[in-house]
Design a protein around this motif. Structure first.
Motif, PDB file in Angstrom:
ATOM      1  N   PRO A 254      44.567  43.185  46.636  1.00  0.00           N
ATOM      2  CA  PRO A 254      43.789  43.570  45.631  1.00  0.00           C
ATOM      3  C   PRO A 254      43.347  42.193  45.068  1.00  0.00           C
ATOM      4  O   PRO A 254      43.179  40.874  44.781  1.00  0.00           O
ATOM      5  CB  PRO A 254      44.852  43.818  44.693  1.00  0.00           C
ATOM      6  N   GLY A 255      42.003  43.033  44.142  1.00  0.00           N
ATOM      7  CA  GLY A 255      41.947  41.555  42.984  1.00  0.00           C
ATOM      8  C   GLY A 255      40.062  40.697  43.189  1.00  0.00           C
ATOM      9  O   GLY A 255      40.191  40.220  42.974  1.00  0.00           O
ATOM     10  N   GLY A 256      39.332  41.391  44.402  1.00  0.00           N
ATOM     11  CA  GLY A 256      38.888  41.396  45.146  1.00  0.00           C
ATOM     12  C   GLY A 256      38.240  40.797  46.079  1.00  0.00           C
ATOM     13  O   GLY A 256      39.346  39.611  46.720  1.00  0.00           O
ATOM     14  N   PRO A 257      37.329  39.407  45.682  1.00  0.00           N
ATOM     15  CA  PRO A 257      37.844  38.210  47.199  1.00  0.00           C
ATOM     16  C   PRO A 257      37.781  37.286  46.811  1.00  0.00           C
ATOM     17  O   PRO A 257      38.907  37.021  46.195  1.00  0.00           O
ATOM     18  CB  PRO A 257      36.062  37.652  47.430  1.00  0.00           C
ATOM     19  N   ALA A 258      39.115  36.916  47.659  1.00  0.00           N
ATOM     20  CA  ALA A 258      39.903  35.512  47.960  1.00  0.00           C
ATOM     21  C   ALA A 258      38.492  34.026  48.121  1.00  0.00           C
ATOM     22  O   ALA A 258      39.453  33.176  47.213  1.00  0.00           O
ATOM     23  CB  ALA A 258      40.163  35.080  49.784  1.00  0.00           C
ATOM     24  N   ARG A 259      37.690  34.128  48.421  1.00  0.00           N
ATOM     25  CA  ARG A 259      36.833  32.804  48.119  1.00  0.00           C
ATOM     26  C   ARG A 259      35.447  32.807  48.230  1.00  0.00           C
ATOM     27  O   ARG A 259      35.195  34.022  49.178  1.00  0.00           O
ATOM     28  CB  ARG A 259      37.125  31.670  49.291  1.00  0.00           C
ATOM     29  N   LEU A 260      34.113  31.809  48.335  1.00  0.00           N
ATOM     30  CA  LEU A 260      33.102  32.157  48.355  1.00  0.00           C
ATOM     31  C   LEU A 260      32.893  31.396  49.895  1.00  0.00           C
ATOM     32  O   LEU A 260      33.387  30.265  49.301  1.00  0.00           O
ATOM     33  CB  LEU A 260      31.681  31.931  47.478  1.00  0.00           C
ATOM     34  N   ASP A 261      32.130  31.674  50.607  1.00  0.00           N
ATOM     35  CA  ASP A 261      31.337  29.723  51.460  1.00  0.00           C
ATOM     36  C   ASP A 261      30.128  30.413  52.046  1.00  0.00           C
ATOM     37  O   ASP A 261      29.860  31.621  53.188  1.00  0.00           O
ATOM     38  CB  ASP A 261      32.471  30.293  52.495  1.00  0.00           C
TER      39      ASP A 261
END
Length: 171
Positions: free
Chosen positions: A104-111
């Protein structure tokens, strides 16, 4: 709500990586087709790192075209109505594991990374493998293997290592 609208909401609500997040939002504002592989200037993709926290390991795929160990993921499809579902679909298809759930909580990262088809603006999630999960290799992979957390840096690139670090911080 369209997938593009969902992506904008997800990105606007994502805390951190402000410069990269702004680049993604600017890309979507400038490219109505920015969610799709057909957008030659780049497109959003969705991925998920499959983790088994109880055994301290991650499942990586040896990508058939790129020949690198990566998390599961890829292009969004017209049937995807949210980025989360796109990431979960990709993870299930490429891992063969039923019953994956996203942290939960949305994306972990963007890359953001360049691929043979275009720039990928990847929205990266983390997926929890259910107890007793059995993986099955897909046509997109040369191999599929579980790696202990401390072995990932030896086989995968820095992007995967950063995704693992972000995922472990959220666990």
């Amino acid at each position: 709500m369209s997938l593009r609208e969902d992506a904008v909401l997800v990105l606007k609500g994502y805390p951190g990586q402000e410069e990269l997040r702004a680049l993604y939002l600017d890309h979507l504002a400038a490219h109505p087709d920015g969610m799709w592989k057909s957008c030659g200037d780049g497109h959003l993709t969705a991925s998920a790192l499959v983790v088994d926290p109880s055994r301290g390991r991650v499942l990586l795929t040896l990508h058939r075209k790129l020949r690198r160990w990566l998390q599961m993921g890829g292009h969004c499809e017209p049937s995807d109505d949210t980025l989360e579902r796109a990431a979960l679909r990709e993870a299930a298809e490429e891992s063969g594991i039923a019953g994956l759930t996203l942290l939960p909580g949305g994306p972990a990262r963007l890359d953001r990374h360049h691929t043979p088809c275009a720039w990928h603006l990847d929205v990266q999630y983390a997926a929890l493998a259910p107890a007793g999960a059995l993986e099955a290799i897909s046509d997109e992979s040369l191999d599929l293997r579980w790696f202990p957390y401390d072995e990932v840096a030896a086989v995968a690139d820095a992007s995967v290592v950063r995704l693992l670090e972000a995922t472990r911080a959220r666990l």
